[in-house]
Scaffold this motif. Structure first.
Motif, mmCIF file in Angstrom:
data_model
loop_
_atom_site.group_PDB
_atom_site.id
_atom_site.type_symbol
_atom_site.label_atom_id
_atom_site.label_comp_id
_atom_site.label_asym_id
_atom_site.label_seq_id
_atom_site.Cartn_x
_atom_site.Cartn_y
_atom_site.Cartn_z
ATOM 1 N N MET A 1 0.820 -1.210 0.000
ATOM 2 C CA MET A 1 0.000 0.000 0.000
ATOM 3 C C MET A 1 0.858 1.266 0.000
ATOM 4 S SD MET A 1 -2.918 1.207 2.732
ATOM 5 C CE MET A 1 -3.869 -0.301 2.519
ATOM 6 N N LEU A 2 2.011 1.201 0.688
ATOM 7 C CA LEU A 2 2.909 2.354 0.765
ATOM 8 C C LEU A 2 4.327 1.916 0.437
ATOM 9 C CD1 LEU A 2 3.070 5.403 1.668
ATOM 10 C CD2 LEU A 2 3.818 4.518 3.888
ATOM 11 N N GLN A 3 4.964 2.627 -0.488
ATOM 12 C CA GLN A 3 6.342 2.326 -0.873
ATOM 13 C C GLN A 3 7.137 3.627 -0.861
ATOM 14 O OE1 GLN A 3 7.669 -0.924 -1.932
ATOM 15 N NE2 GLN A 3 9.547 0.225 -1.489
ATOM 16 N N ILE A 4 8.085 3.727 0.075
ATOM 17 C CA ILE A 4 8.943 4.903 0.205
ATOM 18 C C ILE A 4 10.254 4.617 -0.524
ATOM 19 C CG2 ILE A 4 10.039 6.518 1.803
ATOM 20 C CD1 ILE A 4 7.016 6.357 2.166
ATOM 21 N N CYS A 5 10.637 5.506 -1.432
ATOM 22 C CA CYS A 5 11.829 5.285 -2.253
ATOM 23 C C CYS A 5 12.743 6.506 -2.212
ATOM 24 C CB CYS A 5 11.448 5.002 -3.707
ATOM 25 S SG CYS A 5 10.304 3.625 -3.943
ATOM 26 N N GLU A 6 13.938 6.336 -1.651
ATOM 27 C CA GLU A 6 14.973 7.381 -1.671
ATOM 28 C C GLU A 6 14.463 8.728 -1.160
ATOM 29 O OE1 GLU A 6 18.370 7.038 -2.800
ATOM 30 O OE2 GLU A 6 17.840 4.928 -2.504
ATOM 31 N N TYR A 58 5.141 18.583 5.237
ATOM 32 C CA TYR A 58 6.407 19.045 4.674
ATOM 33 C C TYR A 58 6.522 18.565 3.234
ATOM 34 C CZ TYR A 58 8.242 20.017 9.424
ATOM 35 O OH TYR A 58 8.455 20.501 10.692
ATOM 36 N N MET A 59 7.134 19.385 2.396
ATOM 37 C CA MET A 59 7.429 18.983 1.030
ATOM 38 C C MET A 59 8.787 18.284 1.004
ATOM 39 S SD MET A 59 6.476 18.938 -2.163
ATOM 40 C CE MET A 59 5.283 20.275 -2.443
ATOM 41 N N PRO A 60 8.858 17.021 0.589
ATOM 42 C CA PRO A 60 10.156 16.331 0.535
ATOM 43 C C PRO A 60 11.135 17.041 -0.390
ATOM 44 C CG PRO A 60 8.329 14.781 0.284
ATOM 45 C CD PRO A 60 7.744 16.152 0.170
ATOM 46 N N THR A 61 12.415 16.921 -0.064
ATOM 47 C CA THR A 61 13.464 17.469 -0.922
ATOM 48 C C THR A 61 13.670 16.586 -2.149
ATOM 49 O OG1 THR A 61 14.551 18.400 1.023
ATOM 50 C CG2 THR A 61 15.869 18.254 -0.979
ATOM 51 N N GLY A 62 13.529 15.268 -1.963
ATOM 52 C CA GLY A 62 13.700 14.332 -3.061
ATOM 53 C C GLY A 62 13.100 12.992 -2.726
ATOM 54 N N GLY A 63 12.976 12.132 -3.735
ATOM 55 C CA GLY A 63 12.443 10.792 -3.518
ATOM 56 C C GLY A 63 10.958 10.686 -3.819
ATOM 57 N N VAL A 74 -2.249 4.428 -8.205
ATOM 58 C CA VAL A 74 -1.063 4.726 -7.416
ATOM 59 C C VAL A 74 -0.712 6.191 -7.589
ATOM 60 C CG1 VAL A 74 1.383 4.202 -7.036
ATOM 61 C CG2 VAL A 74 -0.216 2.356 -7.637
ATOM 62 N N ILE A 75 -0.507 6.880 -6.480
ATOM 63 C CA ILE A 75 -0.176 8.300 -6.514
ATOM 64 C C ILE A 75 1.107 8.533 -5.726
ATOM 65 C CG2 ILE A 75 -1.599 8.807 -4.481
ATOM 66 C CD1 ILE A 75 -2.274 11.511 -5.794
ATOM 67 N N ASP A 76 1.945 9.419 -6.208
ATOM 68 C CA ASP A 76 3.177 9.788 -5.512
ATOM 69 C C ASP A 76 2.850 10.963 -4.598
ATOM 70 O OD1 ASP A 76 5.687 10.408 -4.603
ATOM 71 O OD2 ASP A 76 6.616 10.558 -6.586
ATOM 72 N N LEU A 77 2.777 10.705 -3.300
ATOM 73 C CA LEU A 77 2.421 11.750 -2.350
ATOM 74 C C LEU A 77 3.470 12.851 -2.296
ATOM 75 C CD1 LEU A 77 1.053 9.617 0.642
ATOM 76 C CD2 LEU A 77 -0.166 10.464 -1.374
ATOM 77 N N ALA A 78 4.698 12.546 -2.718
ATOM 78 C CA ALA A 78 5.767 13.537 -2.688
ATOM 79 C C ALA A 78 5.561 14.628 -3.728
ATOM 80 C CB ALA A 78 7.123 12.866 -2.903
ATOM 81 N N THR A 79 4.812 14.325 -4.783
ATOM 82 C CA THR A 79 4.631 15.294 -5.867
ATOM 83 C C THR A 79 3.162 15.565 -6.176
ATOM 84 O OG1 THR A 79 4.783 13.516 -7.518
ATOM 85 C CG2 THR A 79 6.827 14.657 -6.942
#
Length: 246
Positions: A1-6, A58-63, A74-79
């Motif tokens: 359900m959740l995949q955190i990458c870099e 917070y807005m991630p710096t990267g990943g 599937v949605i990228d919560l970082a972007t």
């Protein structure tokens, strides 16, 4: 359900000549439905910032933070766009912070009721469920119509937890949920979290409480020198651990 990458996060201090403060770097982990990932480590190592990046406070710096929605997309919560994050927070995501903050002069019962009606639950059902959850977390009925500003720290935290759990989110983020609770309240809350896990909620939690970790966690990672270090840990018998440790 959740995949955190870099995933990484740095902070730019504009009032200090653009000084850069390093939060965490290249974090990788995943959480399946019904699993709780526990994040441990010393204060100030970036644990809470990690949760805030997942929730997009917070807005991630990267990943990347890849989240599988209820509809299978599937949605990228970082972007993700701000409106997408607002929608997910209203429908699928839950967050328990260390600090309780609500609109003044709203009663405890109304807080839990409004959380549900905002997600489409009718008022009668929402109030009945709100009363049930307030009872579950051990808040006296005498306090249900009171303002949380008058509550003790432990009562505020229990209300905070009930407010996050009552909507049964698909992904729940927990920032030291048992930190200010007495032993009896802690047992209530841990049992509620275990019930939610059994229903398929994926969870990521920051913990310092070893009993909570042993009882609730399926996987454990330690934040160390800005990195996430796996502890080669899997808890398979949470109910037995709860019986032993309490």
């Amino acid at each position: 359900m959740l995949q955190i990458c870099e995933l990484s996060k740095n902070f730019i201090m504009h009032i200090r000549s653009e000084a850069e403060i390093y939060g965490f770097d290249a974090v990788d982990f995943s959480a399946k439905p019904g699993e709780l990932v526990a994040i441990t480590g010393p204060s100030g190592c970036g644990k809470s910032s990690l949760l805030k990046c997942i929730y997009r406070t917070y807005m991630p710096t990267g990943g990347h933070v890849h989240y599988t929605c209820k509809d299978g997309s599937v949605i990228d919560l970082a972007t993700a766009e701000p409106w997408e994050m607002i929608h997910l927070r209203e429908t699928e995501l839950g967050y328990v912070s260390q600090f309780f903050s609500v609109i003044p002069r709203v009663s405890a019962l109304d807080i839990l009721t409004n959380t549900q009606t905002g997600r489409g639950v009718d008022v009668k059902t929402a109030r009945e469920r709100a009363a049930e959850y307030l009872e579950k977390v051990g808040i006296s009925p005498k306090l249900w119509d009171m303002y949380p500003a008058t509550f003790s720290g432990g009562e505020k935290q229990r209300l905070n937890i009930a407010n996050a759990l009552i909507t049964k989110p698909r992904l729940l983020l927990l920032d030291e949920p048992t930190a200010s609770l007495d032993a009896h309240s802690k047992e209530w809350v841990m049992n509620m979290i275990l019930d939610l896990k059994a229903e398929g909620t994926a969870m990521v939690g920051v913990f310092h409480d070893e009993i909570a970790i042993q009882t609730l966690a399926d996987w454990r990672y330690e934040m160390r020198e800005r990195k996430m270090v796996p502890k080669d840990y899997k808890m398979e018998y949470a109910s037995e651990a709860l019986a032993e440790l309490l």
